[in-house]
Design an enzyme around this catalytic site. Structure first.
Site, PDB file in Angstrom:
ATOM      1  N   TYR A 162       9.606   4.402  -8.852  1.00  0.00           N
ATOM      2  CA  TYR A 162       9.752   3.110 -10.312  1.00  0.00           C
ATOM      3  C   TYR A 162      11.657   2.960  -9.740  1.00  0.00           C
ATOM      4  O   TYR A 162      12.163   2.134  -9.873  1.00  0.00           O
ATOM      5  CB  TYR A 162       8.844   2.122 -10.413  1.00  0.00           C
ATOM      6  CG  TYR A 162       7.662   1.366 -10.278  1.00  0.00           C
ATOM      7  CD1 TYR A 162       6.527   2.289 -10.215  1.00  0.00           C
ATOM      8  CD2 TYR A 162       7.457   0.419  -9.574  1.00  0.00           C
ATOM      9  CE1 TYR A 162       5.880   1.628  -9.034  1.00  0.00           C
ATOM     10  CE2 TYR A 162       6.278  -0.440  -9.609  1.00  0.00           C
ATOM     11  CZ  TYR A 162       5.341   0.641  -8.779  1.00  0.00           C
ATOM     12  OH  TYR A 162       4.194  -0.002  -8.654  1.00  0.00           O
TER      13      TYR A 162
ATOM     14  N   LYS B 238      -0.327  15.029  -8.084  1.00  0.00           N
ATOM     15  CA  LYS B 238      -0.527  16.003  -6.926  1.00  0.00           C
ATOM     16  C   LYS B 238       0.678  16.943  -7.052  1.00  0.00           C
ATOM     17  O   LYS B 238       1.003  17.080  -6.016  1.00  0.00           O
ATOM     18  CB  LYS B 238      -0.025  14.332  -6.487  1.00  0.00           C
ATOM     19  CG  LYS B 238      -0.004  14.944  -3.984  1.00  0.00           C
ATOM     20  CD  LYS B 238      -1.280  14.888  -4.071  1.00  0.00           C
ATOM     21  CE  LYS B 238      -1.042  16.138  -2.759  1.00  0.00           C
ATOM     22  NZ  LYS B 238      -2.837  15.645  -1.863  1.00  0.00           N
TER      23      LYS B 238
ATOM     24  N   ASP C 170      -0.673   2.723 -10.655  1.00  0.00           N
ATOM     25  CA  ASP C 170      -0.333   0.639  -9.705  1.00  0.00           C
ATOM     26  C   ASP C 170      -1.773   1.127  -8.612  1.00  0.00           C
ATOM     27  O   ASP C 170      -2.197   0.008  -8.833  1.00  0.00           O
ATOM     28  CB  ASP C 170       1.231   1.301  -9.482  1.00  0.00           C
ATOM     29  CG  ASP C 170       1.026  -0.447  -8.266  1.00  0.00           C
ATOM     30  OD1 ASP C 170       0.325  -1.562  -9.458  1.00  0.00           O
ATOM     31  OD2 ASP C 170       1.502  -0.586  -7.189  1.00  0.00           O
TER      32      ASP C 170
ATOM     33  N   ASP D 168      -5.493  -1.031  -9.287  1.00  0.00           N
ATOM     34  CA  ASP D 168      -5.800  -2.078  -8.323  1.00  0.00           C
ATOM     35  C   ASP D 168      -7.694  -1.452  -7.858  1.00  0.00           C
ATOM     36  O   ASP D 168      -8.202  -2.675  -7.482  1.00  0.00           O
ATOM     37  CB  ASP D 168      -5.487  -1.894  -7.489  1.00  0.00           C
ATOM     38  CG  ASP D 168      -4.123  -3.319  -7.134  1.00  0.00           C
ATOM     39  OD1 ASP D 168      -3.695  -3.536  -8.345  1.00  0.00           O
ATOM     40  OD2 ASP D 168      -4.096  -3.596  -6.388  1.00  0.00           O
TER      41      ASP D 168
HETATM   42  C1  IPM Z   1       1.507  -4.431 -11.497  1.00  0.00           C
HETATM   43  C2  IPM Z   1       2.355  -5.253 -10.768  1.00  0.00           C
HETATM   44  C3  IPM Z   1       4.059  -5.000  -9.963  1.00  0.00           C
HETATM   45  C4  IPM Z   1       3.654  -2.933 -10.068  1.00  0.00           C
HETATM   46  C5  IPM Z   1       4.959  -5.257  -8.985  1.00  0.00           C
HETATM   47  C6  IPM Z   1       4.741  -6.542  -9.279  1.00  0.00           C
HETATM   48  C7  IPM Z   1       6.023  -4.859  -9.207  1.00  0.00           C
HETATM   49  O1  IPM Z   1       2.042  -4.321  -9.166  1.00  0.00           O
HETATM   50  O2  IPM Z   1       2.009  -4.649 -12.272  1.00  0.00           O
HETATM   51  O3  IPM Z   1       1.177  -3.379 -11.361  1.00  0.00           O
HETATM   52  O4  IPM Z   1       3.873  -2.841  -9.034  1.00  0.00           O
HETATM   53  O5  IPM Z   1       4.114  -2.592 -10.869  1.00  0.00           O
HETATM   54 MG    MG Z   2      -0.142  -3.043  -9.094  1.00  0.00          MG
END
Ligand code: IPM
Ligand code: MG
Length: 369
Positions: A142, A189, A245, A249
């Site tokens: 990032y 990893k 990240d 999800d």
């Molecule tokens: C999160 C989101 C963000 C990230 C995006 C919107 C930049 O997906 O907070 O998980 O990737 O960190």
């Molecule tokens: Mg995210």
């Protein structure tokens, strides 16, 4: 208690859900005798449209001078469909994380029993799952060097970690594990990546300070599989920015929906609280968004930034009671949900606020310790 909170609604459903998060904070102040003052600031596409900047200086100044931040979401399809655009809503979020030193992102995966059937995973696999993710938030691909070369035909994002970045979040994860089931799973990893080998080395070093906490390492591909195969086998998960990240999800499906997951970003200064979901432009403005992630983020704000444990628990109890009464937003409804129990964003907020009152009244009737 007197505190200053900045609301950063951002884009898409960010507006709708933070409205409900704020109402819950107002109700808590009212019921428990606190004084919370609110200010708003711009971020994301909304800020670009108004000022050309995804995080204007005026917003950053407000954020630096408050006691806690409740954030909605950033993003807009215009940018997703045009990768050549140089100024992007997400840059506002990344800048905010970096500037405020928010290096640790806590994402609790809390499964309310009422939502056992809202997930696509079998209830018997899910029941009892309770995971706390520590996602590193200001390093990794990032923030590593990125760019193009060879006349734009080659692109790169450097995956980079410094030892101190691993140390500080690892300590947080081990300390949290001590208050839970005393197990940390570090995800990397390391069979391929040098940055992961440094990560693993440092996590092992930090673990020496916590002999009472069990440490295991998993490669990210295996962890992705295990999360849905045996979600109960995880307690605290410690991982980097990109892996965190993606895995969170995935893990949101354990809780039934992205619309249920709250997060706290903490570090050097003020704390920031936000749902893990995005701006969801496909449902924006239709009252379909689930405000519970924002409301549960407000609970984390009360607990972590203000150390108001009872108030935080009251919010969680109010959410639980609302679900027990059968109320659902569309994302967590299932075949068995009566149509009149499927609520809009604002009506769901109403129900939680109503329940909060009852929870607080019940608390008052208890003898004071
Ligand atoms: C999160 C989101 C963000 C990230 C995006 C919107 C930049 O997906 O907070 O998980 O990737 O960190
Ligand atoms: Mg995210």
């Amino acid at each position: 208690m007197e505190k200053k909170i900045v609301i950063l609604p951002g884009d898409g459903i960010g507006q709708e859900v933070t409205t409900e998060g704020r109402r819950v904070l107002e109700k808590i102040a009212d019921l428990f005798g606190h004084r919370f003052s609110f200010d708003a600031a711009q971020i994301g596409h909304e800020a670009i449209a108004a000022t050309g900047q995804p995080l204007p200086d005026a917003s950053l100044e407000k954020l630096k001078r408050c006691d806690a931040i409740l954030f909605g979401a950033v993003g807009h399809p215009r940018y997703d469909n045009d990768p050549t655009l140089k100024v992007r809503p997400e840059q506002g979020l990344l800048k905010m994380r970096k500037e405020l030193g928010l290096y640790a992102n806590l994402r609790p995966i809390r499964l309310f029993d009422e939502l056992l059937h809202a997930s696509s995973i079998k209830p018997e696999i899910l029941k009892g799952a309770d995971i706390l993710f520590f996602r590193e938030l200001t390093g990794d691909v990032y923030f590593g060097e990125k760019g193009r070369k060879d006349q734009g035909n080659t692109a790169y994002d450097l995956m980079v970690y410094q030892r101190y970045e691993v140390t500080r979040i690892a300590h947080m994860a081990f300390q949290a594990a001590r208050t839970r089931r005393k197990k940390v799973t570090s995800v990397d990893k390391a069979n391929v990546l040098e940055s992961s080998r440094l990560w693993r080395e440092e996590v092992q070093a930090v673990s020496q300070h916590y002999p009472d906490v069990a440490l295991e390492h998993q490669f990210v591909d295996a962890a992705a599989m295990k999360l849905i195969q045996q979600p109960r086998s995880f307690d605290v998960v410690l991982t980097g920015n990109l892996f965190g990240d993606i895995l969170t999800d995935e893990a949101s499906q354990i809780a039934g929906s992205m619309g249920m997951l709250a997060s706290a970003s903490v570090g050097d200064t003020v704390g920031l609280y936000e749902p893990i979901h995005g701006s969801a432009h496909d449902i924006t403005g239709q009252g379909m968004a689930n405000p519970l992630a924002s409301i549960l983020s407000a609970a984390l704000l009360l607990q972590i930034s203000f150390e108001l444990k009872q108030e935080a628990e009251a919010v969680i109890a109010a959410v639980e009671r609302t679900l027990q009464q059968g109320y659902r937003t569309r994302d967590i409804a299932d075949g068995g949900t009566a149509p009149d129990k499927i609520l809009t964003t604002a009506r769901m907020g109403d129900r939680v606020v109503e329940q909060l009152e009852q929870v607080a009244n019940a608390l008052e009737k208890l003898p004071r310790a």
